[in-house]
Every structure is written in C-alpha cells, then in structure tokens.
Design an enzyme around this catalytic site. Structure first.
Site, PDB file in Angstrom:
ATOM      1  N   CYS A  30       0.833  -1.209   0.000  1.00 15.17           N
ATOM      2  CA  CYS A  30       0.000   0.000   0.000  1.00 15.17           C
ATOM      3  C   CYS A  30       0.867   1.258   0.000  1.00 15.17           C
ATOM      4  O   CYS A  30       1.503   1.590   1.000  1.00 15.17           O
ATOM      5  CB  CYS A  30      -0.920  -0.035   1.223  1.00 15.17           C
ATOM      6  SG  CYS A  30      -1.838   1.473   1.527  1.00 15.17           S
ATOM      7  N   CYS A  33      -0.084   3.855   2.566  1.00 10.02           N
ATOM      8  CA  CYS A  33       0.332   3.415   3.908  1.00 10.02           C
ATOM      9  C   CYS A  33       1.796   3.785   4.148  1.00 10.02           C
ATOM     10  O   CYS A  33       2.148   4.296   5.214  1.00 10.02           O
ATOM     11  CB  CYS A  33       0.166   1.910   4.064  1.00 10.02           C
ATOM     12  SG  CYS A  33      -1.520   1.311   3.837  1.00 10.02           S
TER      13      CYS A  33
END
Length: 106
Positions: A30, A33
């Site tokens: 991600c 993230c």
C-alpha cells in the site's frame, strides 16, 4: 513515544495495557500506507498526544485484528478507549487522523 508493532497474538493485550490507543492498519504493498508512516511516527512523538499509544498492524498478516476493527480499506485508523473500539476511518489525510486522535482526548 515509539510506534508499537502489534500482531493478532498480542493485539488484545496491547489494548488492555493502554487506555487510549490509535491503530494504523497497513499493508506492505500500500503506497498510501508507506507515505503515511513518517507522519504517524511524528504524531506519536507529539507531546500533545502523550497519553495515546500508537500501534501499527499489518492488515494482511493479522486478519483477526483487521476483522475486529472493521477494516475496509487501507490505510485504516481505529481508536480504542479502555479496550473498546470507538471509531475507525479509512484515510490518508493527516487532518482526518488528527481529528480521530482528538476524540480520544475529549
């Protein structure tokens, strides 16, 4: 305060040991993230949030914790007070996460 790494095996204990908790659920793939990680670390070191514990959990490797928080997208942030889930949001905006943390202090 340092960001605590947690897993399914110790998540419940971490919640019991800390009154106010914000959890960041992430995944290695991600991008948002990864971009948020330094912001989360900076927030964890802010004196304003001294009583709040900051927890990182890899959502892919810890399905029980992910399910218990109702994670539906990443990054996902959940706040807990006295071991109880209060609220969770999926966001990569620092302002949204700060608003969530502020709810712990109110």
């Amino acid at each position: 305060m340092a960001v605590i790494q947690a897993t399914d095996s110790d998540f419940e204990q971490v919640l019991k040991d800390n009154d106010k908790v914000i959890v960041k659920f992430f995944a290695g793939w991600c991008g948002s993230c990864r971009l948020f990680a330094p912001k989360f670390k900076r927030l964890s070191n802010d004196d304003k949030y001294e009583g709040v514990s900051f927890i990182d959990i890899n959502a892919e490797q810890n399905p029980e914790s992910r399910k218990s928080a109702g994670v539906n997208n990443l990054p996902y942030f959940a706040i807990y007070k006295n071991g109880e889930l209060i609220e969770g949001i999926s966001s990569s905006k620092e302002d949204s996460v700060v608003e969530l943390i502020e709810k712990l202090n109110s």
